[in-house]
Motif scaffolding. Structure first.
Motif, short mmCIF file in Angstrom:
data_model
loop_
_atom_site.label_atom_id
_atom_site.label_comp_id
_atom_site.label_asym_id
_atom_site.label_seq_id
_atom_site.Cartn_x
_atom_site.Cartn_y
_atom_site.Cartn_z
N UNK A 102 0.91 -1.33 0.04
CA UNK A 102 -0.54 0.16 -0.06
C UNK A 102 0.99 1.37 0.03
N UNK A 103 0.69 1.97 -0.07
CA UNK A 103 1.19 3.23 -0.68
C UNK A 103 0.53 4.38 0.10
N UNK A 104 0.90 6.06 0.28
CA UNK A 104 0.34 6.98 1.18
C UNK A 104 1.51 8.16 0.04
N UNK A 105 0.27 8.46 -0.76
CA UNK A 105 1.30 9.44 -1.82
C UNK A 105 0.24 10.88 -1.90
N UNK A 106 1.53 12.06 -1.67
CA UNK A 106 0.83 13.56 -1.53
C UNK A 106 1.78 14.63 -1.45
N UNK A 107 1.29 15.74 -1.76
CA UNK A 107 2.40 16.89 -1.62
C UNK A 107 2.67 17.38 0.08
N UNK A 108 3.82 17.15 0.23
CA UNK A 108 4.40 17.81 1.88
C UNK A 108 3.32 18.52 2.70
N UNK A 206 9.79 7.31 2.25
CA UNK A 206 10.67 6.91 1.47
C UNK A 206 11.17 7.50 0.19
N UNK A 207 10.66 8.85 -0.22
CA UNK A 207 11.41 10.39 -0.99
C UNK A 207 12.62 10.40 -0.47
N UNK A 240 4.52 6.22 -5.36
CA UNK A 240 4.07 5.94 -6.11
C UNK A 240 4.92 5.50 -7.09
N UNK A 241 5.20 6.55 -7.80
CA UNK A 241 6.31 7.18 -8.92
C UNK A 241 7.43 5.77 -8.47
N UNK A 242 8.44 6.55 -7.28
CA UNK A 242 9.06 5.97 -6.58
C UNK A 242 8.98 4.56 -6.97
N UNK A 243 8.17 3.93 -6.60
CA UNK A 243 7.98 2.27 -6.51
C UNK A 243 7.91 1.91 -7.55
N UNK A 244 7.40 2.33 -8.32
CA UNK A 244 7.09 2.04 -10.17
C UNK A 244 8.53 2.13 -10.37
N UNK A 273 -2.56 -7.01 -27.81
CA UNK A 273 -3.23 -5.25 -28.17
C UNK A 273 -2.85 -4.58 -27.43
N UNK A 274 -3.32 -4.62 -26.42
CA UNK A 274 -2.72 -4.06 -25.16
C UNK A 274 -2.41 -4.70 -23.62
N UNK A 275 -1.19 -3.55 -23.77
CA UNK A 275 -0.43 -3.97 -23.23
C UNK A 275 -0.90 -4.56 -21.31
N UNK A 276 -1.03 -5.62 -20.69
CA UNK A 276 -1.31 -5.97 -19.23
C UNK A 276 -0.09 -4.17 -18.40
N UNK A 277 -0.78 -4.36 -17.25
CA UNK A 277 -0.19 -3.38 -16.71
C UNK A 277 0.36 -3.68 -15.28
N UNK A 278 1.67 -3.16 -15.49
CA UNK A 278 3.02 -3.80 -14.09
C UNK A 278 2.16 -3.66 -13.05
N UNK A 279 2.40 -4.80 -11.80
CA UNK A 279 2.06 -5.15 -10.95
C UNK A 279 2.77 -3.74 -9.91
N UNK A 280 3.18 -2.82 -9.96
CA UNK A 280 3.03 -1.71 -9.63
C UNK A 280 1.61 -0.45 -10.43
N UNK A 281 1.43 -0.42 -11.28
CA UNK A 281 0.02 0.30 -11.80
C UNK A 281 -0.74 0.11 -10.91
N UNK A 282 -0.96 -1.36 -10.17
CA UNK A 282 -1.85 -1.99 -9.53
C UNK A 282 -2.01 -1.58 -8.74
N UNK A 283 -0.38 -0.97 -7.72
CA UNK A 283 -0.67 -0.63 -5.88
C UNK A 283 -1.74 0.24 -6.08
N UNK A 284 -2.89 -0.15 -4.66
CA UNK A 284 -3.43 0.80 -3.77
C UNK A 284 -3.01 1.90 -3.83
#
Length: 373
Positions: A102-108, A206-207, A240-244, A273-284
């Motif tokens: 799970x990820x908590x993200x957002x501005x400082x 984590x940043x 989230x971007x960092x984990x990806x 035809x459409x690439x499957x999402x990466x595991x990190x794209x499915x992160x909550x």
């Protein structure tokens, strides 16, 4: 059907109350004893005696300390994150596969760390309630921060070992320098985490790690999740971007995805035809943004202000003392939870020490002046 609805509503009310009761007091939460104190701490407004403040009120350290560190005022985003993690830990009990980070993200300044700790606190309270209280030699939740030097995996393990109390704190500069060559504590850490039935690990800031540094330690976190059944929450601005990025570096997911797509194309498979999402794209991911106050949302910010009003313990606090200044408070804090909590708690302390026992624009002006110093 009615019974199940009533049970669900009762549980939701309990989780909301636990989130609301979480103190924002800064403690030594990266050690087990400090964390357990935080989990057990009950922050209640100090009792007011009589209808007016006594002669010693301006020096009442208990009331001043309470208003310096108020309790959480939860938003819907915070509640849903808490509910999701508590349910995930409950479902994952006894499982060793299928877990999700799970990820908590957002501005400082939007309250991410407050939410991370509130979720951990509620999760431990839920576990202990199910198992009949705190049991000896169990550690349901581990709370660490990203190491100052996150380059090597051993430093991340050292953070966990420090929380678990597996090594003494340094007593001199010589010992600090010697710690640069400390042994790898992975095996004892793994043993304690497994035998202590740890269910959740909170990883804050984590940043502070680069994508490559995080990529180097991700296999170890995967081990904790997949082999020991520990759910992980990563918290930080851009998490989230960092984990990806780290996942891509750790497993070269981009290359693997392209190779799989090429194989499917050669086989004439329609999935190509459409690439499957990466595991990190499915992160909550729970996104915390500055609290809004605009034409489409006039309620969220005011509800938070009313939550603070309920918790203030001032003798002459006027009705809607904060919410009637919502526009001005939003302008001065930008809707950032951290800045808003600071202004309100500082204004309350000023109200006690000045004897006004109320929060008006005078106290808000004084508090925001301190904010800008």
């Amino acid at each position: 059907m009615k019974a199940s609805v009533e049970l669900r509503d009762k549980r939701e009310a309990l989780l909301r109350q636990r989130l609301k009761d979480t103190p924002m007091r800064p403690l030594a939460l990266f050690q087990l004893t400090g964390w357990n104190h935080f989990v057990d701490e009950e922050v209640k407004p100090p009792a007011r005696t009589g209808s007016s403040p006594g002669p010693d009120r301006r020096k009442d350290e208990q009331s001043i300390a309470y208003h310096r560190h108020l309790r959480m005022v939860p938003t819907d985003a915070m509640f849903h994150m808490q509910e999701m993690v508590v349910e995930a830990v409950h479902r994952n009990s006894g499982r060793r596969d299928g877990l999700m980070d799970h990820v908590i993200d957002g501005p400082a300044g939007t309250g991410k760390t407050c939410l991370l700790r509130a979720v951990g606190r509620t999760t431990q309270q839920e576990i202990e309630a199910r198992t009949g209280g705190r049991r000896q030699n169990t550690i349901p939740v581990v709370h660490i921060t990203t190491p100052t030097d996150p380059e090597q995996k051993v430093n991340w393990v050292w953070e966990i070992a420090s929380y678990l109390g597996l090594h003494p704190e340094p007593k001199s500069l010589a010992e600090v320098l010697e710690m640069r060559r400390h042994q790898d504590l992975t095996l004892p850490v793994n043993y304690v985490l497994e035998t202590a039935q740890t269910c959740l690990m909170l990883i804050d800031d984590i940043n502070r790690a680069s994508p490559q540094q995080l990529a180097d330690v991700l296999p170890y976190f995967d081990y904790l999740r997949d082999k020991l059944g520990i759910s992980l929450i990563f918290c930080g601005t851009g998490a989230s971007h960092l984990l990806h990025q780290a996942r891509s570096l750790a497993g070269d997911l981009t290359r693997v995805s392209e190779e799989n797509k090429a194989r499917l194309e050669q086989a004439g498979h329609p999935a190509a035809v459409s690439a499957s999402p990466s595991p990190t794209a499915l992160l909550p991911v729970t996104w915390l943004h500055p609290l809004p106050l605009h034409a489409e949302d006039q309620e969220t910010f005011r509800q938070v202000l009313m939550g603070f009003e309920t918790d203030l313990s001032l003798y002459r606090l006027e009705e809607h003392a904060l919410s009637k200044h919502a526009v001005e408070l939003h302008r001065r804090t930008g809707g950032y939870f951290k800045a808003l909590a600071y202004v309100i708690s500082t204004a309350a302390v000023i109200a006690i020490r000045s004897g006004s026992e109320n929060i008006t624009m005078k106290e808000i002006d004084a508090a925001t002046t301190q904010l800008s110093v």
